[in-house]
Structures are given as C-alpha cells and as structure tokens.
Scaffold this motif. Sequence first.
Motif, PDB file in Angstrom:
ATOM      1  N   UNK A  32       2.788  20.452   7.901  1.00 23.55           N
ATOM      2  CA  UNK A  32       3.575  20.254   6.689  1.00 23.55           C
ATOM      3  C   UNK A  32       3.922  18.794   6.475  1.00 23.55           C
ATOM      4  N   UNK A  33       4.229  18.080   7.573  1.00 25.64           N
ATOM      5  CA  UNK A  33       4.514  16.651   7.461  1.00 25.64           C
ATOM      6  C   UNK A  33       3.280  15.894   6.964  1.00 25.64           C
ATOM      7  N   UNK A  34       2.097  16.307   7.428  1.00 23.97           N
ATOM      8  CA  UNK A  34       0.852  15.691   6.973  1.00 23.97           C
ATOM      9  C   UNK A  34       0.646  15.944   5.480  1.00 23.97           C
ATOM     10  N   UNK A  35       0.861  17.187   5.049  1.00 16.96           N
ATOM     11  CA  UNK A  35       0.731  17.507   3.627  1.00 16.96           C
ATOM     12  C   UNK A  35       1.793  16.794   2.803  1.00 16.96           C
ATOM     13  N   UNK A  36       3.022  16.709   3.343  1.00 14.71           N
ATOM     14  CA  UNK A  36       4.143  16.185   2.578  1.00 14.71           C
ATOM     15  C   UNK A  36       4.246  14.682   2.547  1.00 14.71           C
ATOM     16  N   UNK A  37       3.478  13.976   3.387  1.00 11.65           N
ATOM     17  CA  UNK A  37       3.576  12.515   3.443  1.00 11.65           C
ATOM     18  C   UNK A  37       3.165  11.862   2.132  1.00 11.65           C
ATOM     19  N   UNK A  38       2.168  12.432   1.458  1.00 14.02           N
ATOM     20  CA  UNK A  38       1.608  11.780   0.271  1.00 14.02           C
ATOM     21  C   UNK A  38       2.608  11.630  -0.869  1.00 14.02           C
ATOM     22  N   UNK A  39       3.422  12.669  -1.112  1.00 11.88           N
ATOM     23  CA  UNK A  39       4.315  12.631  -2.285  1.00 11.88           C
ATOM     24  C   UNK A  39       5.270  11.440  -2.239  1.00 11.88           C
ATOM     25  N   UNK A  45       3.671   3.066  -1.185  1.00 10.67           N
ATOM     26  CA  UNK A  45       2.541   2.140  -1.048  1.00 10.67           C
ATOM     27  C   UNK A  45       2.323   1.313  -2.311  1.00 10.67           C
ATOM     28  N   UNK A  46       2.805   1.808  -3.443  1.00 18.91           N
ATOM     29  CA  UNK A  46       2.618   1.107  -4.717  1.00 18.91           C
ATOM     30  C   UNK A  46       3.691   0.057  -4.990  1.00 18.91           C
ATOM     31  N   UNK A  47       4.729   0.045  -4.168  1.00 22.03           N
ATOM     32  CA  UNK A  47       5.836  -0.886  -4.411  1.00 22.03           C
ATOM     33  C   UNK A  47       5.451  -2.316  -4.049  1.00 22.03           C
ATOM     34  N   UNK A  48       6.069  -3.239  -4.735  1.00 24.68           N
ATOM     35  CA  UNK A  48       5.862  -4.655  -4.449  1.00 24.68           C
ATOM     36  C   UNK A  48       6.328  -4.966  -3.029  1.00 24.68           C
ATOM     37  N   UNK A  54      -1.001  -0.348  -3.143  1.00 20.22           N
ATOM     38  CA  UNK A  54      -1.809   0.340  -4.146  1.00 20.22           C
ATOM     39  C   UNK A  54      -1.533  -0.271  -5.513  1.00 20.22           C
ATOM     40  N   UNK A  55      -2.592  -0.545  -6.253  1.00 22.59           N
ATOM     41  CA  UNK A  55      -2.460  -1.071  -7.614  1.00 22.59           C
ATOM     42  C   UNK A  55      -3.327  -0.249  -8.547  1.00 22.59           C
ATOM     43  N   UNK A  56      -3.291  -0.586  -9.837  1.00 19.52           N
ATOM     44  CA  UNK A  56      -4.112   0.132 -10.815  1.00 19.52           C
ATOM     45  C   UNK A  56      -5.598  -0.076 -10.559  1.00 19.52           C
ATOM     46  N   UNK A 173      10.417   3.868   4.028  1.00 21.41           N
ATOM     47  CA  UNK A 173       9.105   3.533   3.467  1.00 21.41           C
ATOM     48  C   UNK A 173       8.014   4.398   4.090  1.00 21.41           C
ATOM     49  N   UNK A 174       6.790   4.253   3.568  1.00 19.97           N
ATOM     50  CA  UNK A 174       5.654   5.041   4.048  1.00 19.97           C
ATOM     51  C   UNK A 174       5.385   4.794   5.532  1.00 19.97           C
ATOM     52  N   UNK A 175       5.627   3.575   6.004  1.00 15.60           N
ATOM     53  CA  UNK A 175       5.342   3.262   7.408  1.00 15.60           C
ATOM     54  C   UNK A 175       6.317   3.979   8.345  1.00 15.60           C
TER      55      UNK A 175
END
Length: 484
Positions: A32-39, A45-48, A54-56, A173-175
């Motif tokens: 579940x943690x693996x599935x839930x990490x992305x949201x 990851x997109x934050x400055x 991640x960018x456009x 954060x994601x890390x």
Amino acid sequence: MSTNDNNNQRRAPSLWVWLAAITALMSAMSMGATLGWSAPGLPSLSKSGSEPQLTDENLDTKTWIGSSMTLGALVGGLLGGPLLQWLGVKKVIIGLGAPFIVGWVLICAAKGFALIIIGRVLTGFAAGISCGVAPTYCVHISTPKIRGLLGTGFQAFVNIGILYMSLLGLAVSWRWLAIIGLIPSVLMSIGMIFMPDSPNWLMVKHGRHGSQVADALRRLRSADSDIDTELKELEDMADKAGQSGSFSIGQLKRPDIYMPFIICNFLMFFQQFSGINAVLFYLNDIFKDAGSAMDPMVSTCIVNASMVAAVIGGALIIDRLGRRVLLLASGAGHTVTLAIMGYYYYSDNKSLSWLPIVCLIFFVVSFNIGYGPIPWMIVAEITPSYAMGPVSACGTAFNWLCAFIVTKQFDAIQEAMQRYGAFWLFAGISAASIVFVVMFVPETKGKSVDEMQRIFLKTKSPADHQSDSPNKYSVNNNKDVINI
C-alpha cells in the motif's frame, strides 16, 4: 451439531495467530505504501528545489514513475507461486524485506529519475509476490471461524499503507516519504523470524512424522484445541494433493478448470479497468485539475480514509450477502460515480467543485466492498487445488499487466479522449462487468471447492467424471483446508 461445527469449536486461535497475521500483513502495508507514494510524491517532485525536478518537459517520466512499480509486480506475481512452493511462506515473507528496503533506499538516495524508477520496480516486485504469499499465510494459520476476517485483512492493510503515505505526505517531501515507506518492511522481516511457518507447507514438505507441523500448530492454537484432528486433516490434504498429479495445459479443456481461469482473468481485468490504480496514483492531480476548493492533499487523505473504512465494512458483510451481490454493487457504484465524474469534466461547471471528492469517495467505497478484495478471494474458492498455482499466477500477472497499461497510458487516454472521455470509458467497462457477473460468476458463499467443481461440471458427484483420469479429477472434500 455437524462434525465440522464440532471441530470448529475445538479449534481456537492463540495469540500467535494474530501476531503472525499482523506481521505477515506488514507486506500488504508495504504494498500500500508503494501504491500510495505516487499521489503525494509526484507533486513533491514537481516543486521548486526538488532534485530531480519534474517539469512540463518530462511528463513521460512522470507516467513511468507512476506505473513502473506495476511492471515489477507483474514479474513478482509470476514468481510468487514457485518461490512459495520451494522456500515456504515464512522464508519468502522474510525475504520480501530485501527488495522492499533496497527499492525505498534507492528512491531516497536518487539524484536522477532513473534510480527512482528502478526503486519503484523493486518495491513493485516485492508487492507482486506479497499478493499471493501474505493471504496464503493468513489462511493457512487461521481457524475456520476467523478465516474470512483474515482473508480480507490483506486489502485492509493495503489501504492502511496508502492512507499512511498520504497522511505523512501532508508534512514531508518525496524523499522522506521513501524512508517512511520502508518501516513496515523492516518490521515484517524482523518480526517474521519469530513466527511459526505455515502448517500446510510444513506437512507437504516434511510430513506428519516430523515435529515441525505439530510444533507450529501448538503455537497457533489454544491449549484446549484438538491438534490431532487438525494434523489428520492436513495429512489427508497433503495425500490428496499428491494424488492429483501436476497441472497440464491439456486440462484447460475441463470446465472446472477453464471456467475458473476465465472468471479469474475477467475479474482482474474489470478490477483494473475500473481505473482504480490510475485514480490512486494521480489522485492529487485529479483534485488539483478539478479546481476543488479543498486542498488536494487533504482531499486525497479523505478518500484514502474512506477506503480503509469501506474494506473493513465489506469484511463484516461479505459472508452475509455473498460475493455476487457485492460484485454487482461494486460494479454499479463504479459505473455511476465514473459517469458523473465524466459529466463534471464535460460540463466544466466550477460551481460543482465539491463533486469530485464526493464521487471519488463513493468510487473507492464501491471498489473496496467488491472488486478490491473479492477477485483475489474467489480464485481460491472456485479453483481445484492442483490448478490453483497456475490459475492464480496467470491471474496475478494479468492483473498487474492491466494495471501497467491503465496507469502508464492514463495521460495518453485523457489526451486522446479528453478527461471526461477517459472517465466515461472506465464507466462503460464497469457497466460491462455487471453483465459478466450476472451471466458467468457463481455464488461461492458457503460452498467448498468440491461443490464448485460439481457446478462447473454440472454433475451430482465428481466421481461421474473420473473415468478419463482419476488422479487429475480428485478434489479436496474438506472445505476448511486450503492447499498451498
């Protein structure tokens, strides 16, 4: 009082059953943690200031990060059965900690997207194995009275893992989420060292004459339980499994084999093409793009909490209402909520900004009372023991293949059909699932595998069909024992 009822009264779980089940279900929480990490992870990851960021310009990388765990899970699903047969459930669960922990460490240490994707594949690989191994262990150590509860425990702990990540994603954060993600895996591997192995596997591996099976049962049962009777049942199960011979492709001509195979794979298809993993992986983005007035991360946490509550509620009613009713209710819930979501995006009415969270709460509730746990359960309820490994492995691999297609191509589907078209596509597939269940899925509540074989063979007794190949047609008449 029937013999089975009398035996059930003389077979009570000890505290070790609950400790062992919770320890094994840490693998489900890790999944579940693996599935839930992305949201929460992808927006972070997109934050400055994020490295990498991640960018456009690298949107394809985003879809790979979201979907790569499903490729690892596909391979893990195929290998789970053979590993279980070879090493036994306990050793496999202990070993699952390695790919989970290494995967999370790689994500945490990543300075580029390649390591994140590799880490996602590794954690997905472990998740794919856990899909078959953890529920099997819970069933093997349980008593008949608590088997349904422990059987639905896997889906419950998956949802707890998803909620765990989304709640902590509000603050870190994601890390740091990657570091937090490995905690259940560490608890699982260390805790499992002290737990008894599966009595079923020990009986098949060592036979009754060794002390391992009796020792495991003594730890798993209360002091006044009838260990001797259970030992005899396990011995009979092992004998029948040996008499059944090995599975061969030619046996797919038999209706009691090809019908479970077809039902298993169609239910896995409908489970994934409800869009559930696309919704879970990109939940934060969906709320953000919908213009909801509520913080997208808070909305995500509310939806994930609804999933936990729904699967617990489903566990309490599944043996009362039956599998078919809940599958039909689940499919209907998917159809309605996804159709309304499509209408919301089609109308582009921002005054209805509350609608996405309401729809997605009802969507995940519908999923978790039916298409979440039942496809995994019903395979074991309708498939003969000697064919369980191949049918389950194919179903698991197909499930994760469908999950990869949906999650990897979700953005492409939205681009080709618009977002409303993507939701209407999933709604149409969910409507088709209702028709399939009505026409092809039998009710398994209160029926043994033996009885399900008779339904598929359309006979009063399996003995009517034993003239062609008696070894291959033998079945397990004990509904309370599930083979490896």
